[in-house]
Design an enzyme around this catalytic site. Sequence first.
Site, PDB file in Angstrom:
ATOM      1  N   HIS B   9       0.953  -0.998   0.023  1.00 33.72           N
ATOM      2  CA  HIS B   9       0.055  -0.091  -0.001  1.00 33.72           C
ATOM      3  C   HIS B   9       0.912   1.203   0.090  1.00 33.72           C
ATOM      4  O   HIS B   9       2.176   1.272   0.216  1.00 33.72           O
ATOM      5  CB  HIS B   9      -1.099  -0.179   1.242  1.00 33.72           C
ATOM      6  CG  HIS B   9      -0.346   0.257   2.579  1.00 33.72           C
ATOM      7  ND1 HIS B   9      -0.003  -0.661   3.347  1.00 33.72           N
ATOM      8  CD2 HIS B   9       0.114   1.274   3.240  1.00 33.72           C
ATOM      9  CE1 HIS B   9       0.442  -0.579   4.435  1.00 33.72           C
ATOM     10  NE2 HIS B   9       0.671   0.698   4.486  1.00 33.72           N
ATOM     11  N   HIS B  86       4.207   7.112   3.552  1.00 29.64           N
ATOM     12  CA  HIS B  86       4.972   5.771   3.259  1.00 29.64           C
ATOM     13  C   HIS B  86       4.495   4.840   2.295  1.00 29.64           C
ATOM     14  O   HIS B  86       3.395   5.208   1.897  1.00 29.64           O
ATOM     15  CB  HIS B  86       5.453   5.215   4.643  1.00 29.64           C
ATOM     16  CG  HIS B  86       4.061   4.424   5.308  1.00 29.64           C
ATOM     17  ND1 HIS B  86       3.330   4.812   6.023  1.00 29.64           N
ATOM     18  CD2 HIS B  86       3.788   3.232   4.830  1.00 29.64           C
ATOM     19  CE1 HIS B  86       2.344   3.928   6.613  1.00 29.64           C
ATOM     20  NE2 HIS B  86       2.596   2.823   5.913  1.00 29.64           N
ATOM     21  N   GLU B 136       8.201   0.784   4.603  1.00 33.14           N
ATOM     22  CA  GLU B 136       7.641  -0.092   5.237  1.00 33.14           C
ATOM     23  C   GLU B 136       7.598  -1.508   4.644  1.00 33.14           C
ATOM     24  O   GLU B 136       7.434  -1.429   3.596  1.00 33.14           O
ATOM     25  CB  GLU B 136       6.325   0.008   5.815  1.00 33.14           C
ATOM     26  CG  GLU B 136       5.702  -0.760   6.605  1.00 33.14           C
ATOM     27  CD  GLU B 136       4.291  -0.736   7.284  1.00 33.14           C
ATOM     28  OE1 GLU B 136       3.641   0.072   6.581  1.00 33.14           O
ATOM     29  OE2 GLU B 136       3.930  -1.390   8.318  1.00 33.14           O
TER      30      GLU B 136
END
Lengths: 140, 140
Positions: B9, B86, B136
């Site tokens: 994502h 992010h 991430e």
Amino acid sequence: MMPKVTLHHIALMVADLDAAIAFYRDALGIALEGAHDVDAEGVRVAFLPLHGDYANRPPAIELVQPTRLDTGVAKWMATHGQGMHHICVQVDDIDAAMKRASEHGATFTSAEPGRKSDGTRYVFIHPKTAFGALIELVQT
Amino acid sequence: MMPKVTLHHIALMVADLDAAIAFYRDALGIALEGAHDVDAEGVRVAFLPLHGDYANRPPAIELVQPTRLDTGVAKWMATHGQGMHHICVQVDDIDAAMKRASEHGATFTSAEPGRKSDGTRYVFIHPKTAFGALIELVQT
């Protein structure tokens, strides 16, 4: 009916393209598709496609290094530093997508889509109307 | 051999989740999967999966609204405003991915992966070591 909206790429501004390519390829293990200069835009870019749906184009990380100081992206990086710059989504019909988005409050950085050297039509939604994110629409 | 690195994502920080959901769903035509509170993290989040490879998980836009003032994301938004926060990539083996990345200069915001309530292991690469982008890694 929902239109087909696919992620095309995420653009990251970097100061040193070769060093950034090495990091994303070697540290994260994302294969480099290629890098090239886009003289008309004053940038050098690299595409690193993520693993994904190869029946369609998988989403890529695009690394962008400004090569001149007089461009919008160079000025952006002078202010914001390196980092995430925009998200590009691919649509089937950019005119219909712009109409839909403008009916819901979006404004654009140009009234009509531009055209890249390969014929791709593109436009950016102004981040003030997209909750702070710079969103590019492309129709390839 | 290149590891399998998939986009999971892209997270966008927003001040008003319901208004942002309405924009991304209605203006851009991206279907809403759902929204829920994550009390442990002080956020309310919404996932909007982009069209893609439904044999795997398609990449999603994650909208994140802080619901408390004392969290890292709330402080980030107070400084940076709304916008891209992010990029999350999914890996098969987060321990191997951390080892590989650290051998190429990456440092992490915690020495060991954390664990989300659904069991997903995750860690963030420090943006100073990833050319300004907050990345991430997750292993689901």
